[in-house]
Structures are given as structure tokens and as C-alpha cells.
Design a protein around this motif. Sequence first.
Motif, PDB file in Angstrom:
ATOM      1  N   ARG A 132     -63.307  33.405   1.452  1.00  0.00           N
ATOM      2  CA  ARG A 132     -64.043  33.973   0.327  1.00  0.00           C
ATOM      3  C   ARG A 132     -63.197  35.027  -0.374  1.00  0.00           C
ATOM      4  NH1 ARG A 132     -69.660  37.068   1.263  1.00  0.00           N
ATOM      5  NH2 ARG A 132     -70.210  34.996   2.060  1.00  0.00           N
ATOM      6  N   THR A 133     -63.090  34.919  -1.681  1.00  0.00           N
ATOM      7  CA  THR A 133     -62.403  35.956  -2.447  1.00  0.00           C
ATOM      8  C   THR A 133     -63.356  37.125  -2.649  1.00  0.00           C
ATOM      9  OG1 THR A 133     -61.021  34.333  -3.593  1.00  0.00           O
ATOM     10  CG2 THR A 133     -61.231  36.514  -4.597  1.00  0.00           C
ATOM     11  N   ALA A 134     -62.900  38.303  -2.350  1.00  0.00           N
ATOM     12  CA  ALA A 134     -63.744  39.496  -2.440  1.00  0.00           C
ATOM     13  C   ALA A 134     -64.238  39.699  -3.864  1.00  0.00           C
ATOM     14  CB  ALA A 134     -62.970  40.722  -1.975  1.00  0.00           C
ATOM     15  N   GLU A 135     -65.449  40.213  -3.996  1.00  0.00           N
ATOM     16  CA  GLU A 135     -66.001  40.530  -5.305  1.00  0.00           C
ATOM     17  C   GLU A 135     -65.507  41.882  -5.805  1.00  0.00           C
ATOM     18  OE1 GLU A 135     -70.227  40.304  -5.179  1.00  0.00           O
ATOM     19  OE2 GLU A 135     -70.270  38.198  -4.530  1.00  0.00           O
ATOM     20  N   LEU A 136     -65.220  42.788  -4.867  1.00  0.00           N
ATOM     21  CA  LEU A 136     -64.774  44.133  -5.214  1.00  0.00           C
ATOM     22  C   LEU A 136     -63.321  44.306  -4.804  1.00  0.00           C
ATOM     23  CD1 LEU A 136     -67.965  45.893  -3.886  1.00  0.00           C
ATOM     24  CD2 LEU A 136     -67.302  45.764  -6.295  1.00  0.00           C
ATOM     25  N   VAL A 137     -62.624  45.215  -5.456  1.00  0.00           N
ATOM     26  CA  VAL A 137     -61.205  45.415  -5.177  1.00  0.00           C
ATOM     27  C   VAL A 137     -60.999  45.822  -3.724  1.00  0.00           C
ATOM     28  CG1 VAL A 137     -59.182  46.847  -5.658  1.00  0.00           C
ATOM     29  CG2 VAL A 137     -60.576  45.965  -7.548  1.00  0.00           C
ATOM     30  N   ASN A 138     -60.258  44.999  -3.009  1.00  0.00           N
ATOM     31  CA  ASN A 138     -59.741  45.376  -1.691  1.00  0.00           C
ATOM     32  C   ASN A 138     -58.399  44.693  -1.531  1.00  0.00           C
ATOM     33  OD1 ASN A 138     -59.530  43.334   0.624  1.00  0.00           O
ATOM     34  ND2 ASN A 138     -61.510  42.751  -0.262  1.00  0.00           N
ATOM     35  N   GLU A 139     -57.504  45.303  -0.801  1.00  0.00           N
ATOM     36  CA  GLU A 139     -56.155  44.756  -0.695  1.00  0.00           C
ATOM     37  C   GLU A 139     -55.824  44.381   0.743  1.00  0.00           C
ATOM     38  OE1 GLU A 139     -54.469  46.264  -4.896  1.00  0.00           O
ATOM     39  OE2 GLU A 139     -53.424  47.014  -3.131  1.00  0.00           O
ATOM     40  N   GLY A 140     -56.759  43.604   1.321  1.00  0.00           N
ATOM     41  CA  GLY A 140     -56.528  42.969   2.598  1.00  0.00           C
ATOM     42  C   GLY A 140     -56.233  43.954   3.712  1.00  0.00           C
ATOM     43  N   GLU A 141     -55.332  43.544   4.601  1.00  0.00           N
ATOM     44  CA  GLU A 141     -54.988  44.382   5.742  1.00  0.00           C
ATOM     45  C   GLU A 141     -54.165  45.604   5.346  1.00  0.00           C
ATOM     46  OE1 GLU A 141     -53.316  41.955   8.922  1.00  0.00           O
ATOM     47  OE2 GLU A 141     -55.244  42.147   9.930  1.00  0.00           O
ATOM     48  N   GLY A 142     -53.848  45.731   4.081  1.00  0.00           N
ATOM     49  CA  GLY A 142     -53.307  47.005   3.638  1.00  0.00           C
ATOM     50  C   GLY A 142     -54.315  48.117   3.875  1.00  0.00           C
ATOM     51  N   ASP A 143     -55.598  47.818   3.658  1.00  0.00           N
ATOM     52  CA  ASP A 143     -56.650  48.825   3.811  1.00  0.00           C
ATOM     53  C   ASP A 143     -57.681  48.498   4.884  1.00  0.00           C
ATOM     54  OD1 ASP A 143     -56.069  51.030   2.207  1.00  0.00           O
ATOM     55  OD2 ASP A 143     -56.778  50.034   0.393  1.00  0.00           O
ATOM     56  N   TYR A 144     -57.595  47.345   5.541  1.00  0.00           N
ATOM     57  CA  TYR A 144     -58.532  47.002   6.618  1.00  0.00           C
ATOM     58  C   TYR A 144     -57.755  46.775   7.912  1.00  0.00           C
ATOM     59  CZ  TYR A 144     -62.284  46.175   3.223  1.00  0.00           C
ATOM     60  OH  TYR A 144     -63.234  46.315   2.236  1.00  0.00           O
ATOM     61  N   LEU A 145     -58.015  47.585   8.923  1.00  0.00           N
ATOM     62  CA  LEU A 145     -57.335  47.459  10.203  1.00  0.00           C
ATOM     63  C   LEU A 145     -58.373  47.328  11.316  1.00  0.00           C
ATOM     64  CD1 LEU A 145     -54.516  50.138   9.753  1.00  0.00           C
ATOM     65  CD2 LEU A 145     -54.335  47.655   9.487  1.00  0.00           C
ATOM     66  N   LEU A 146     -58.275  46.245  12.084  1.00  0.00           N
ATOM     67  CA  LEU A 146     -59.209  45.985  13.174  1.00  0.00           C
ATOM     68  C   LEU A 146     -58.778  46.758  14.415  1.00  0.00           C
ATOM     69  CD1 LEU A 146     -61.651  44.297  14.176  1.00  0.00           C
ATOM     70  CD2 LEU A 146     -59.978  42.574  14.913  1.00  0.00           C
ATOM     71  N   VAL A 147     -59.717  47.531  14.972  1.00  0.00           N
ATOM     72  CA  VAL A 147     -59.462  48.238  16.233  1.00  0.00           C
ATOM     73  C   VAL A 147     -60.697  48.069  17.106  1.00  0.00           C
ATOM     74  CG1 VAL A 147     -60.114  50.434  15.145  1.00  0.00           C
ATOM     75  CG2 VAL A 147     -58.904  50.438  17.340  1.00  0.00           C
ATOM     76  N   GLY A 148     -60.554  47.324  18.195  1.00  0.00           N
ATOM     77  CA  GLY A 148     -61.709  47.028  19.035  1.00  0.00           C
ATOM     78  C   GLY A 148     -62.769  46.294  18.246  1.00  0.00           C
ATOM     79  N   LYS A 149     -63.993  46.838  18.229  1.00  0.00           N
ATOM     80  CA  LYS A 149     -65.108  46.214  17.528  1.00  0.00           C
ATOM     81  C   LYS A 149     -65.216  46.655  16.071  1.00  0.00           C
ATOM     82  CE  LYS A 149     -66.616  44.372  21.392  1.00  0.00           C
ATOM     83  NZ  LYS A 149     -66.569  42.922  21.634  1.00  0.00           N
ATOM     84  N   TRP A 150     -64.415  47.635  15.669  1.00  0.00           N
ATOM     85  CA  TRP A 150     -64.559  48.239  14.348  1.00  0.00           C
ATOM     86  C   TRP A 150     -63.475  47.787  13.383  1.00  0.00           C
ATOM     87  CZ3 TRP A 150     -64.241  53.504  17.216  1.00  0.00           C
ATOM     88  CH2 TRP A 150     -65.449  53.762  17.862  1.00  0.00           C
TER      89      TRP A 150
END
Length: 296
Positions: A132-150
Motif C-alpha cells: 500500500r502506498t501511504a496516503e501521508l508523507v512518510n519516507e519508509g525506514e528512514g523514519d520508521y524503525l522496528l524495535v521489539g513490538k514497537w
Amino acid sequence: MPSTTSDRLSTTCDPQGLTPMRTARLRRYLMCRPTYFDVVYSINPWMDPRKPVDTSLAVAQWERLREVYLELGHTVELIDPVAGLPDMVFAANGATVVDGRALVARFRDAERVDEAPAYRNWLHTHGFSDPRTAELVNEGEGDYLLVGKWLLAGTGFRSDPRSHGEAQEFFGRPVISLTLVDPNYYHLDTALTVLDEDTIAYYPPAFSPGSLAVLERLFPDAVIATDDDAAVFGLNATSDGRNVVLPHNATGLAEQLRGRGFNPIGVDLSELLKAGGSVKCCTLELRSGDQENQNS
């Protein structure tokens, strides 16, 4: 086939039991060869089109990073570079992939918007049936980092803070919003790296006071990067739970990691740093649905 969290590579422990046990697990990465890499515009403080760029050197440095991953036993898949998209090498920005679900980036800057369809098409044809292409601006794993469950989620310069709610609804995982305040660290992955499901390293001056307080509360035993190590993008690193691949000149950070039982592996990506990217920027992790704890 995608690896699972049971695919263990090696374990390390201090003979006297003074340092924690670290276990490496196989990863599946997506990378993009910097065939068309150049700095022809400026969308972050690191980019200066007046400075010469050696594309052949960038390719050679990138190839060494890929070799390191393969030597560690990880799977590296490749997306074809597209002419006219010099930043496509920074694959981490293309999407966020968790539990077999892919949320494709929506770039802020016009210079990069055409990267998103290329990453979406690749994901769609390589085992991710409904990216799914995001509806709002986000730049992938540049700004999303998975740590454990969060999911730790950055904002302040690129990703829209409202995109954090969109990611939480899409992945069904708690999202922790963190605000960046130093333009030199414009993506979360330039100021923070996930070492395993319980451990992170980060650079405190990059975060707002409230976000810093959140990090201190959640990760009281975090590795704290110095000014010098942050300035060479030492935190733009990847970890398989034991082996940490990071810029070779982040020597202080490497020593801290070694003291915590990790195995730091330095690489030179100085040419790509001219565009504000390094190890993690070049590396998108592809987490399948059976990979519950990819950061352990």
C-alpha cells in the motif's frame, strides 16, 4: 525463501559472563546499486551540487557493503536502479516492511516521488501481494524503525506526524512518535539505530526534550553516541542482533558496541554521505509474516 527468526548465525558471550549474550539472526535485505548516483539538487544539509561526485567510487563502496551482508549469511535482493533517480540507492526510504506487509513511502520532495512506484512494483512482484502506498508523507525506514513490538517513528523534517497514526492502523503495532530538531539528522535512521529487540543507540541532541525523555524512559540502557560519531553518520547502521555494520570512522561508537558484546564491522560509504546517506539508508529490511522479532 525469507528467513525466520529461528535462523541463528552465531552467539557470543564474555567468558566470565560480564557482557550480554548476543545472537545474530539471518536477515533479508533489499538494495539498489548506485548506478546513477549523483548530487544534482539539495534536499538536506549534506547535499551540495557544487561538490564533485565519483559515481564509480560510490558503486565500489556500495558493493563492499553488499559483500559484507553476504559474508554474514544474509539474503540481499536487488531492485533495478532507474535513470534520473540518483537517490534511489537509499532503499531504506522506499518502504517499511513488517509482518509481511509493505507500506510504500510517499516522498516529501518532488525529486524523489518517482522512487515510490518503482519500490511498490518490486514489492508486488516479490512476495508482497498488496503493498500500500501511504496516503501521508512518510519516507519508509528512514523514519520508521522496528524495535521489539514497537515502531519508533520520526518526524520534524520529512515524515508527516499524522503518518504515524496511518502506520499504526496499517501494521497494528504501537507507534512511538519522536521529533527530530537538528536538520543534519533529518531522518530517524540518522540519529538512532536498533541493535536488538531491547537495545538502541542514539544521539540525544537530535531529539526534542519530550522525545528525549521518552527514549530515556523506554531505553535506559541505550548506547549514547558522541558528537563525533553522530557527525560521521555512525548511527546510520544495521544490526542482526550481534553484528553491527556501521561507518568505519565511527570508532568511538564501535568501541562502545564492542564493550556491550556486539561485533562492529566498519565500512566506508563516504561518497554516499555526500547525499546524506550511509549504511542503513542503503538497506531496506524485508520482514516476512513469520518474523515476529526481527530485531532480536
